[in-house]
Scaffold this motif. Sequence first.
Motif, PDB file in Angstrom:
ATOM      1  N   UNK A 123       4.095  35.976 -42.690  1.00  0.00           N
ATOM      2  CA  UNK A 123       4.465  37.393 -42.840  1.00  0.00           C
ATOM      3  C   UNK A 123       3.630  38.028 -43.952  1.00  0.00           C
ATOM      4  N   UNK A 124       3.114  39.232 -43.689  1.00  0.00           N
ATOM      5  CA  UNK A 124       2.246  39.885 -44.673  1.00  0.00           C
ATOM      6  C   UNK A 124       3.081  40.568 -45.769  1.00  0.00           C
ATOM      7  N   UNK A 125       3.742  39.738 -46.572  1.00  0.00           N
ATOM      8  CA  UNK A 125       4.568  40.235 -47.680  1.00  0.00           C
ATOM      9  C   UNK A 125       4.401  39.267 -48.830  1.00  0.00           C
ATOM     10  N   UNK A 126       4.403  39.780 -50.030  1.00  0.00           N
ATOM     11  CA  UNK A 126       4.244  38.902 -51.191  1.00  0.00           C
ATOM     12  C   UNK A 126       5.614  38.541 -51.773  1.00  0.00           C
ATOM     13  N   UNK A 127       5.679  37.388 -52.423  1.00  0.00           N
ATOM     14  CA  UNK A 127       6.881  37.004 -53.166  1.00  0.00           C
ATOM     15  C   UNK A 127       8.032  36.528 -52.286  1.00  0.00           C
ATOM     16  N   UNK A 128       7.710  36.126 -51.062  1.00  0.00           N
ATOM     17  CA  UNK A 128       8.760  35.698 -50.130  1.00  0.00           C
ATOM     18  C   UNK A 128       8.548  34.223 -49.839  1.00  0.00           C
ATOM     19  N   UNK A 129       9.565  33.395 -50.130  1.00  0.00           N
ATOM     20  CA  UNK A 129       9.369  31.983 -49.813  1.00  0.00           C
ATOM     21  C   UNK A 129      10.442  31.429 -48.883  1.00  0.00           C
ATOM     22  N   UNK A 130      11.580  32.070 -48.797  1.00  0.00           N
ATOM     23  CA  UNK A 130      12.624  31.617 -47.881  1.00  0.00           C
ATOM     24  C   UNK A 130      12.790  32.650 -46.765  1.00  0.00           C
ATOM     25  N   UNK A 131      13.163  32.172 -45.584  1.00  0.00           N
ATOM     26  CA  UNK A 131      13.452  33.085 -44.476  1.00  0.00           C
ATOM     27  C   UNK A 131      14.489  34.123 -44.898  1.00  0.00           C
ATOM     28  N   UNK A 132      15.483  33.665 -45.723  1.00  0.00           N
ATOM     29  CA  UNK A 132      16.542  34.603 -46.111  1.00  0.00           C
ATOM     30  C   UNK A 132      16.132  35.528 -47.241  1.00  0.00           C
ATOM     31  N   UNK A 133      14.893  35.399 -47.748  1.00  0.00           N
ATOM     32  CA  UNK A 133      14.373  36.413 -48.677  1.00  0.00           C
ATOM     33  C   UNK A 133      13.975  37.685 -47.926  1.00  0.00           C
ATOM     34  N   UNK A 134      13.767  37.578 -46.614  1.00  0.00           N
ATOM     35  CA  UNK A 134      13.411  38.746 -45.809  1.00  0.00           C
ATOM     36  C   UNK A 134      14.668  39.567 -45.514  1.00  0.00           C
ATOM     37  N   UNK A 135      14.486  40.866 -45.302  1.00  0.00           N
ATOM     38  CA  UNK A 135      15.569  41.696 -44.794  1.00  0.00           C
ATOM     39  C   UNK A 135      15.975  41.177 -43.412  1.00  0.00           C
ATOM     40  N   UNK A 136      17.277  41.304 -43.054  1.00  0.00           N
ATOM     41  CA  UNK A 136      17.714  40.795 -41.740  1.00  0.00           C
ATOM     42  C   UNK A 136      16.840  41.277 -40.573  1.00  0.00           C
ATOM     43  N   UNK A 137      16.437  42.529 -40.560  1.00  0.00           N
ATOM     44  CA  UNK A 137      15.622  43.016 -39.436  1.00  0.00           C
ATOM     45  C   UNK A 137      14.271  42.300 -39.405  1.00  0.00           C
ATOM     46  N   UNK A 138      13.720  42.015 -40.587  1.00  0.00           N
ATOM     47  CA  UNK A 138      12.443  41.295 -40.651  1.00  0.00           C
ATOM     48  C   UNK A 138      12.602  39.833 -40.241  1.00  0.00           C
ATOM     49  N   UNK A 139      13.753  39.234 -40.584  1.00  0.00           N
ATOM     50  CA  UNK A 139      14.003  37.855 -40.140  1.00  0.00           C
ATOM     51  C   UNK A 139      13.913  37.781 -38.616  1.00  0.00           C
ATOM     52  N   UNK A 140      14.572  38.726 -37.965  1.00  0.00           N
ATOM     53  CA  UNK A 140      14.558  38.739 -36.503  1.00  0.00           C
ATOM     54  C   UNK A 140      13.157  38.976 -35.964  1.00  0.00           C
ATOM     55  N   UNK A 141      12.452  39.942 -36.559  1.00  0.00           N
ATOM     56  CA  UNK A 141      11.121  40.301 -36.056  1.00  0.00           C
ATOM     57  C   UNK A 141      10.136  39.145 -36.245  1.00  0.00           C
ATOM     58  N   UNK A 142      10.192  38.495 -37.385  1.00  0.00           N
ATOM     59  CA  UNK A 142       9.279  37.379 -37.668  1.00  0.00           C
ATOM     60  C   UNK A 142       9.559  36.234 -36.691  1.00  0.00           C
ATOM     61  N   UNK A 143      10.835  35.947 -36.444  1.00  0.00           N
ATOM     62  CA  UNK A 143      11.131  34.837 -35.543  1.00  0.00           C
ATOM     63  C   UNK A 143      10.793  35.186 -34.093  1.00  0.00           C
ATOM     64  N   UNK A 144      10.869  36.460 -33.739  1.00  0.00           N
ATOM     65  CA  UNK A 144      10.432  36.834 -32.383  1.00  0.00           C
ATOM     66  C   UNK A 144       8.924  36.628 -32.261  1.00  0.00           C
ATOM     67  N   UNK A 145       8.173  36.897 -33.347  1.00  0.00           N
ATOM     68  CA  UNK A 145       6.723  36.623 -33.299  1.00  0.00           C
ATOM     69  C   UNK A 145       6.468  35.116 -33.205  1.00  0.00           C
ATOM     70  N   UNK A 146       7.275  34.316 -33.900  1.00  0.00           N
ATOM     71  CA  UNK A 146       7.128  32.853 -33.789  1.00  0.00           C
ATOM     72  C   UNK A 146       7.415  32.402 -32.355  1.00  0.00           C
ATOM     73  N   UNK A 147       8.402  33.036 -31.725  1.00  0.00           N
ATOM     74  CA  UNK A 147       8.724  32.687 -30.338  1.00  0.00           C
ATOM     75  C   UNK A 147       7.575  33.054 -29.400  1.00  0.00           C
ATOM     76  N   UNK A 148       6.962  34.218 -29.634  1.00  0.00           N
ATOM     77  CA  UNK A 148       5.799  34.623 -28.827  1.00  0.00           C
ATOM     78  C   UNK A 148       4.662  33.610 -29.012  1.00  0.00           C
TER      79      UNK A 148
END
Lengths: 138, 138
Positions: free
Chosen positions: A40-65
């Motif tokens: 994910x193009x964001x700095x300072x993020x190391x855990x999935x739960x550091x992302x906002x809930x909407x970003x968690x979903x979006x990032x995992x949908x990209x992983x699924x793709x």
Amino acid sequence: MDDFRLDPTLERDTAFVGALPRCDVLLMDDCRFPWLILVPRMMGVSELFDLEPADQGAVMREAAIAGRTLKSLTGATKINIGALGNIVRQLHIHVVARKESDAAWPGPVWGFGAREPYVPRFREGMRLKLAEALGAPA
Amino acid sequence: MDDFRLDPTLERDTAFVGALPRCDVLLMDDCRFPWLILVPRMMGVSELFDLEPADQGAVMREAAIAGRTLKSLTGATKINIGALGNIVRQLHIHVVARKESDAAWPGPVWGFGAREPYVPRFREGMRLKLAEALGAPA
């Protein structure tokens, strides 16, 4: 984001494939396993739960793709997805195509033996094929 | 869903913690690592990308909630999240609390040595503490 910087270890061990809306897609330079890494193009993020809930979903949908694409290109038996980060703390998601015939099966690829870089010409072919299949502009 | 059945290996190796909206939460019966497994209550799903996009997001948000909870209860250094499924094909997501002092650090827990079951009284304590922290009704 302007200030996004890829971790130096990820940069050394991968080739850039392309950009999805939230993540850069990298090809792990290891010919033992077809292996993508999404960052994910964001700095300072190391855990999935550091992302906002909407970003968690979006990032995992990209992983699924990425997983579906890798499976259809390689005919993999199973896709393995992992976010570990014990060594490299920048959040990154592994998407790996696995077959019964691969060296680590059925164990995980992480920590298994030593990376074996591709022949450069073959890596370039993989990279382009993946970028096209993902519709991910380089 | 009425016809949801947990894979027999997962059933044997875990204790039920509680139910989140999409996933059952299980505690891996391995005292070496605080280790949850989330199983979406759907049959015939083995890859993350077999789920509808909205479900992919929802399931991963539940994994993120489990990760945050496990981190705050255990003081873990890093949460490891993985969906492998090379052996057990029913889609299940591992959420594992890792510390520098644990036996497998910094490698993955999957395939590492042999599971060491909890003393039952201690497992029961963990289970109840986790259910309460997750707000997951048993």
